[in-house]
Design an enzyme around this catalytic site. Sequence first.
Site, PDB file in Angstrom:
ATOM      1  N   CYS A 116      17.461-100.797  46.664  1.00  0.00           N
ATOM      2  CA  CYS A 116      16.327-100.821  47.595  1.00  0.00           C
ATOM      3  C   CYS A 116      15.178-101.682  47.074  1.00  0.00           C
ATOM      4  O   CYS A 116      14.248-101.981  47.820  1.00  0.00           O
ATOM      5  CB  CYS A 116      15.839 -99.398  47.859  1.00  0.00           C
ATOM      6  SG  CYS A 116      17.151 -98.310  48.409  1.00  0.00           S
ATOM      7  N   HIS A 256       8.523 -98.739  49.793  1.00  0.00           N
ATOM      8  CA  HIS A 256       9.897 -98.479  50.224  1.00  0.00           C
ATOM      9  C   HIS A 256       9.925 -97.144  50.966  1.00  0.00           C
ATOM     10  O   HIS A 256       9.348 -96.157  50.515  1.00  0.00           O
ATOM     11  CB  HIS A 256      10.811 -98.435  48.988  1.00  0.00           C
ATOM     12  CG  HIS A 256      12.199 -97.975  49.286  1.00  0.00           C
ATOM     13  ND1 HIS A 256      12.898 -98.413  50.391  1.00  0.00           N
ATOM     14  CD2 HIS A 256      13.012 -97.110  48.629  1.00  0.00           C
ATOM     15  CE1 HIS A 256      14.086 -97.829  50.398  1.00  0.00           C
ATOM     16  NE2 HIS A 256      14.178 -97.038  49.349  1.00  0.00           N
ATOM     17  N   ASN A 286      15.915 -94.453  55.576  1.00  0.00           N
ATOM     18  CA  ASN A 286      15.953 -95.350  54.420  1.00  0.00           C
ATOM     19  C   ASN A 286      16.940 -96.484  54.722  1.00  0.00           C
ATOM     20  O   ASN A 286      18.143 -96.263  54.783  1.00  0.00           O
ATOM     21  CB  ASN A 286      16.394 -94.552  53.187  1.00  0.00           C
ATOM     22  CG  ASN A 286      16.468 -95.393  51.936  1.00  0.00           C
ATOM     23  OD1 ASN A 286      16.416 -96.626  51.990  1.00  0.00           O
ATOM     24  ND2 ASN A 286      16.602 -94.734  50.794  1.00  0.00           N
TER      25      ASN A 286
HETATM   26  O1  UT7 Z   1      16.206 -95.506  48.231  1.00  0.00           O
HETATM   27  C1  UT7 Z   1      16.132 -94.833  47.038  1.00  0.00           C
HETATM   28  C2  UT7 Z   1      17.103 -93.758  46.954  1.00  0.00           C
HETATM   29  N1  UT7 Z   1      16.885 -92.505  47.511  1.00  0.00           N
HETATM   30  C3  UT7 Z   1      15.806 -91.715  47.398  1.00  0.00           C
HETATM   31  O2  UT7 Z   1      14.728 -92.106  47.072  1.00  0.00           O
HETATM   32  C4  UT7 Z   1      15.998 -90.274  47.693  1.00  0.00           C
HETATM   33  C5  UT7 Z   1      15.386 -89.416  46.624  1.00  0.00           C
HETATM   34  N2  UT7 Z   1      15.623 -88.012  46.817  1.00  0.00           N
HETATM   35  C6  UT7 Z   1      15.146 -87.297  47.873  1.00  0.00           C
HETATM   36  O3  UT7 Z   1      14.512 -87.850  48.762  1.00  0.00           O
HETATM   37  C7  UT7 Z   1      15.344 -85.810  47.864  1.00  0.00           C
HETATM   38  O4  UT7 Z   1      15.916 -85.420  46.637  1.00  0.00           O
HETATM   39  C8  UT7 Z   1      16.220 -85.264  49.029  1.00  0.00           C
HETATM   40  C9  UT7 Z   1      15.482 -85.425  50.356  1.00  0.00           C
HETATM   41  C10 UT7 Z   1      17.529 -86.021  49.073  1.00  0.00           C
HETATM   42  C11 UT7 Z   1      16.461 -83.780  48.817  1.00  0.00           C
HETATM   43  O5  UT7 Z   1      15.231 -83.098  48.608  1.00  0.00           O
HETATM   44  P1  UT7 Z   1      15.062 -82.095  47.381  1.00  0.00           P
HETATM   45  O6  UT7 Z   1      13.669 -81.611  47.388  1.00  0.00           O
HETATM   46  O7  UT7 Z   1      15.526 -82.798  46.136  1.00  0.00           O
HETATM   47  O8  UT7 Z   1      16.007 -80.914  47.803  1.00  0.00           O
HETATM   48  P2  UT7 Z   1      17.357 -80.362  47.123  1.00  0.00           P
HETATM   49  O9  UT7 Z   1      18.401 -81.425  47.062  1.00  0.00           O
HETATM   50  O10 UT7 Z   1      17.008 -79.680  45.846  1.00  0.00           O
HETATM   51  O11 UT7 Z   1      17.792 -79.299  48.180  1.00  0.00           O
HETATM   52  C12 UT7 Z   1      16.975 -78.163  48.518  1.00  0.00           C
HETATM   53  C13 UT7 Z   1      17.796 -77.250  49.411  1.00  0.00           C
HETATM   54  C14 UT7 Z   1      19.158 -76.933  48.849  1.00  0.00           C
HETATM   55  O12 UT7 Z   1      19.465 -75.582  49.191  1.00  0.00           O
HETATM   56  P3  UT7 Z   1      19.344 -74.414  48.095  1.00  0.00           P
HETATM   57  O13 UT7 Z   1      20.266 -74.803  46.966  1.00  0.00           O
HETATM   58  O14 UT7 Z   1      17.907 -74.379  47.682  1.00  0.00           O
HETATM   59  O15 UT7 Z   1      19.791 -73.202  48.852  1.00  0.00           O
HETATM   60  C15 UT7 Z   1      20.076 -77.846  49.599  1.00  0.00           C
HETATM   61  O16 UT7 Z   1      21.397 -77.364  49.691  1.00  0.00           O
HETATM   62  O17 UT7 Z   1      18.017 -77.883  50.659  1.00  0.00           O
HETATM   63  C16 UT7 Z   1      19.413 -77.882  50.956  1.00  0.00           C
HETATM   64  N3  UT7 Z   1      19.740 -79.070  51.729  1.00  0.00           N
HETATM   65  C17 UT7 Z   1      19.716 -79.118  53.070  1.00  0.00           C
HETATM   66  N4  UT7 Z   1      19.415 -78.198  53.994  1.00  0.00           N
HETATM   67  C18 UT7 Z   1      19.458 -78.583  55.294  1.00  0.00           C
HETATM   68  C19 UT7 Z   1      20.096 -80.289  51.248  1.00  0.00           C
HETATM   69  N5  UT7 Z   1      20.291 -81.133  52.267  1.00  0.00           N
HETATM   70  C20 UT7 Z   1      20.067 -80.434  53.402  1.00  0.00           C
HETATM   71  C21 UT7 Z   1      20.096 -80.773  54.776  1.00  0.00           C
HETATM   72  N6  UT7 Z   1      19.775 -79.813  55.676  1.00  0.00           N
HETATM   73  N7  UT7 Z   1      20.397 -82.023  55.200  1.00  0.00           N
END
Ligand code: UT7
Length: 331
Positions: A116, A256, A286
């Site tokens: 990115c 970004h 993204n």
């Molecule tokens: O372009 C550069 C590359 N990408 C990025 O910059 C992305 C960087 N990362 C992020 O933006 C974030 O890490 C995410 C948006 C991908 C995820 O957010 P997070 O605050 O890191 O959440 P998490 O992965 O720790 O998930 C929190 C909860 C989990 O449930 P539990 O374990 O707390 O019960 C996940 O299973 O949210 C759950 N979860 C979802 N729930 C509903 C994960 N994805 C989803 C979803 N819908 N799509």
Amino acid sequence: MCNHKNAGILSVGSAVPDKVLSNADLEKMVDTNDEWIRTMTGISERRIASEGEATSDYATKAAKVALDRAGIDPSEIDLIIVATVTSDMQYPATASIVQNALGCKNAAAFDLGAGCSGWVYSLAAANSFIKSGMYNHVLVIGADLLTRVTNWTDRTTCCLFGDGAGAAVVGPVGEGEGLLGFELGSDGSGANALCIPAGGSRQPITHEAIDAHMDKTHMEGREVFKFAVKIQGEATERVLAKVGLTVSDIDMVIPHQANIRIIDSAVQRLGLAQDKFFVNIHKYGNTSAASIPLALNEAVEEGKIKKGDTVVTVGFGAGLTWASGVMKWVY
Ligand code: UT7
């Protein structure tokens, strides 16, 4: 050989698919919901390329808009750089396909892979080619169809990505304007945090790899998030220091568009007003290397950037890489 010293963006353009995939549509595909996606990422919908389309189609469309706006004939382009991680084919470079489609018969062409961050890396490369006197006009394109490499059964990644392209014509400008400086970096220890494991030389494609979705994007979301929050502010501060400016000189930041919470963290860290950060993540998600030029083009079209403004572009992504640039807007 020409001998120009300063380079700047002479025009911008963008192109996105017509097809919209909303959060409501995703609710029918995986166990997710609109509220989670909007709260955790800021995304409401994203664009999806149709079957048969390729990255070069959108790169070419975006470049045509930029060329028209600059009033530059394709034959005047000396170099095309396409920043992408989703090239039309493994090889040749998508830039060569774009060159042919545009009729830029005098142009050299190559792709640049820095995730990115790729478009800002490419802008820095164009700046160096022009400053050195080697080239006069460079097309700098960021184009990705990330939905082609998305695992649609993985709810932690499939709601994040979208397709699109953005382009800029970069050429000679006057003293003290245009591209002022860049800060590029990489921390390859994070290479596995965001990658497509199979399909390269390490792990060629097999039926087993496809069954395990190893030919699609894998991301350690939390790890990338932490890296992004840290590097976005640092890279902005470093590039400003390099050119003798401070945060208070900024008129507009084009970050970004990966996650609204990552953008908000930079707003907090830099102490800038929210409206100095251009945001369009809600519409496109993204879009990888396309994200910054797509946002830059919209900011210009909406009149949010004007001649003489100090504009910062800042990106991060697979590698893990980062790139920031600062410029005085020239038109
Ligand atoms: O372009 C550069 C590359 N990408 C990025 O910059 C992305 C960087 N990362 C992020 O933006 C974030 O890490 C995410 C948006 C991908 C995820 O957010 P997070 O605050 O890191 O959440 P998490 O992965 O720790 O998930 C929190 C909860 C989990 O449930 P539990 O374990 O707390 O019960 C996940 O299973 O949210 C759950 N979860 C979802 N729930 C509903 C994960 N994805 C989803 C979803 N819908 N799509």
